[in-house]
Design a protein around this motif. Sequence first.
Motif, short mmCIF file in Angstrom:
data_model
loop_
_atom_site.label_atom_id
_atom_site.label_comp_id
_atom_site.label_asym_id
_atom_site.label_seq_id
_atom_site.Cartn_x
_atom_site.Cartn_y
_atom_site.Cartn_z
N ASP A 178 1.24 37.36 -26.75
CA ASP A 178 0.67 38.33 -25.82
C ASP A 178 -0.66 38.83 -26.39
N THR A 179 -1.30 39.74 -25.70
CA THR A 179 -2.62 40.23 -26.13
C THR A 179 -2.54 41.07 -27.40
N GLU A 180 -1.36 41.49 -27.78
CA GLU A 180 -1.16 42.24 -29.02
C GLU A 180 -0.77 41.33 -30.18
N SER A 181 -0.88 40.00 -29.96
CA SER A 181 -0.61 38.98 -30.98
C SER A 181 0.88 38.85 -31.33
N LEU A 205 -9.49 35.10 -26.56
CA LEU A 205 -9.35 36.12 -25.51
C LEU A 205 -10.70 36.53 -24.93
N GLU A 227 -7.74 34.32 -32.44
CA GLU A 227 -7.11 34.72 -31.17
C GLU A 227 -8.06 35.60 -30.36
N LEU A 228 -8.75 36.51 -31.01
CA LEU A 228 -9.67 37.39 -30.30
C LEU A 228 -10.84 36.61 -29.71
#
Length: 194
Positions: A124-127, A172, A168-169
Motif C-alpha cells: 500500500d502507499t504506507e509501504s 508512486l 517505492e516513492l
Amino acid sequence: FRELPPGNYTLHLKAANNDGVWNDTGTALAFTIQPFLWQTLWFRSLALLALVGGGGWAIRRVTRWQYQWRIDQLQRERRLEQEHARLATIMETERQQAEAALEHERSLLRTLIDLLPDYIFIKDTESRFLVANQSLAKSYRCSPADLLHHRDEEMMEPALAAKCRASELKVLAADSVCAFEDTVTLPDGQPRTI
C-alpha cells in the motif's frame, strides 16, 4: 266517482219529477269496484317478496364480487411473492456461483504467484505488504502470511529498508510505468537484483 278505492258500495238515489216532487223512499244500487292488479294483496305480497329477494340477490352478488376480488388480489400477491422468491433464489445461486468462480480464480492466481521464482509483492502507499509470494517470503526467512501488513524496516536493516522505500516513492511519484533495478542483499544473505 273515478277515484274510489276498491270495495263494495251502495248508491242511494232520490229523484224529483218535473213538478219538483221528490221521491222520499228512493232506490239503492249496490255495486263492487274490483281492485286493479297492482292493488291486490297477493300482487303487493309478490312485489315485496321480489323486492326483498332482489335486494338479497344484489347484496349477495356484491358480496360475492368483493370476495372474488379479494381472492384474486391475494392470488396476485402470492404469485408476486413466489416470483420474488424464485428471482431471489436465482440471484443467490448466481451470486454463489460468481463467488465460487472468483474464489477459484483467486486460488489459481495465488498458486501462480507462489510458484513463480521471481519476487512478487503488492504494497500500500504506507509501504505495508498486502500480497507476497513464497519466493519473497523465503528470502525474508518467513511465510507470506508473516509479511502481510509489515513494512521493510520491520523485516530488514534500516539502510536497506530506506533504499527500498526511496525506490517505492519514485514509483508512486511517476505518472507512468517505470522500471528500477537495485542489487540488494535480503535477510537470507543472497544478493539479488530487484
